[in-house]
Scaffold this active site. Sequence first.
Site, PDB file in Angstrom:
ATOM      1  N   SER A 238      -4.405  36.585  17.036  1.00 41.94           N
ATOM      2  CA  SER A 238      -5.668  36.754  16.315  1.00 41.94           C
ATOM      3  C   SER A 238      -5.431  36.423  14.850  1.00 41.94           C
ATOM      4  CB  SER A 238      -6.165  38.181  16.453  1.00 41.94           C
ATOM      5  OG  SER A 238      -5.379  39.031  15.639  1.00 41.94           O
ATOM      6  N   LYS A 239      -6.497  36.541  14.085  1.00 38.93           N
ATOM      7  CA  LYS A 239      -6.443  36.238  12.652  1.00 38.93           C
ATOM      8  C   LYS A 239      -5.343  36.997  11.924  1.00 38.93           C
ATOM      9  CE  LYS A 239     -10.387  34.503  10.175  1.00 38.93           C
ATOM     10  NZ  LYS A 239     -11.794  34.688   9.915  1.00 38.93           N
ATOM     11  N   ARG A 240      -5.036  38.190  12.412  1.00 37.37           N
ATOM     12  CA  ARG A 240      -3.986  38.981  11.787  1.00 37.37           C
ATOM     13  C   ARG A 240      -2.678  38.202  11.678  1.00 37.37           C
ATOM     14  NH1 ARG A 240      -2.008  42.469  15.063  1.00 37.37           N
ATOM     15  NH2 ARG A 240      -3.318  41.876  16.806  1.00 37.37           N
ATOM     16  N   HIS A 241      -2.486  37.275  12.620  1.00 36.55           N
ATOM     17  CA  HIS A 241      -1.222  36.547  12.648  1.00 36.55           C
ATOM     18  C   HIS A 241      -1.210  35.342  11.714  1.00 36.55           C
ATOM     19  CE1 HIS A 241      -1.292  38.667  16.591  1.00 36.55           C
ATOM     20  NE2 HIS A 241      -0.065  38.944  16.226  1.00 36.55           N
ATOM     21  N   GLY A 242      -2.230  35.217  10.871  1.00 33.58           N
ATOM     22  CA  GLY A 242      -2.278  34.077   9.959  1.00 33.58           C
ATOM     23  C   GLY A 242      -3.267  33.058  10.487  1.00 33.58           C
TER      24      GLY A 242
END
Length: 468
Positions: A238-242
């Site tokens: 997800s976006k959390r991973h960049g």
Amino acid sequence: MIKTRFAPSPTGYLHVGGARTALYAWLYARRYGGQFVLRIEDTDRERSTPESVQAILDGMEWLGLDYDEGPYYQTERMDRYQQVIDQLLDGGHAYRCYCSKERLQTLRAEQMANKQKPRYDGRCRDLTAAPEEGAPHVIRFRNPTAGEVVFKDEIRGLIVFDNKELDDLVIARTDGTPTYNLTVVVDDWDMGITHIVRGDDHVNNTPRQINILKALAADIPQYAHVPMILGDDGKRLSKRHGAVSVMQYRDDGYLPEALLNYLVRLGWSHGDQEIFSREEMVALFDLGAVSKSAAAFNTSKLQWLNQHYIKEGDPEQTARRLAFHFEQLGVDTSHGPALADIVLAQRERAKTLVEMAQNSRFFFQEFDSYDEKAARKNLKPTIAEPLRALRDAFAALNDWSAQPLHGALIATAERYELKLGKLAQPLRVAISGGSVSPPIDVTLVLLGRETTLNRLDKALAFISAQIA
Ligand code: GLU
């Protein structure tokens, strides 16, 4: 003939998971000389946006995933869905359900309390008339109550669902709009899709879709459910991973060849080969070799591939990509060296095209100031005289090419009893503004006589100003 499709819902950017699914569907079609369809599943009008549609189209184009048909838009096919809903109603494969929201909620709560799987109990299945004229209703598919749905998934193998597990799903809402499971079936049928490649979050929809297809006497396609992509922490990517948006990778200076190569290997392998050109992927890809288990995203491997394609790729093609990044930086490259020559000069040391563009600005633009540290170290009063002599030696050259330039540099260094680097580095700072550049003779050739001499004059003025 094989026909595959990519059917994204335009509710956000094209993310790497979607792009990989699209790639696998595209490769399978190309491998077997089939066709590939792009279909935009935009029936959720609240969550679908034109920006997302554009992001999907841009992403497909940037990756070079060309389609033979489409883009189709589901919102343009509403009449056709209505037709099929009527056909199902007429054939007794669907029925109107008048159950109120409240009733369904109570039913659900009861089932949960009894530790049963919540499912519609079929109360309206055999109604012969509406409770009252024009009463609000949804339309449900009459799912078979006995038997099994069996299909052989190209990736996961045999999958069996008991019809008892499936309830009568809603195919049209109270406002008449069709639901996902209906539209997808109609489209796959009408478009003659033979192989459905999609994310494995749809496995549970497949038996329902197969039952609807059977009710329509349609051919049942092959299915291939691709496992999801995890972040490096083992959680769903997800976006959390960049960066997870395809276009973000473009903006960050990745080459589409690198991302494609990265994505094809994320869940598929061919021996221990890591580098695949587009042609090789097409020649070698097969759904049967896609891994059943989720793959973890690994940014450093993507970076490694990016460097590989920057170094080994066709400089002309990379130059066209690089032009975009100069535009982003507001650098006009219409005057100055050819971008393919910049690629050739810089490709050994750039990890991304953003870095390459940033480190190459000085070829096209005057800089306002020197890198402070580099100037303090290299543009000292003691170097003024040798630098002026070098400027004059350069100015006297008839032939502005690597060898004579290099010769002039060596001769001047010797004359002042300087190690080559002690003159070359001040020269580099003078002409580039900083301490990193391609090999000095390559840099001089690319910059050209006029710019080089002007910048040397400027550096000499800078040194005198310091003395004064
Ligand atoms: N539109 C669906 C999605 O974005 C895909 C449907 C399908 O591939 O069958 O998840």
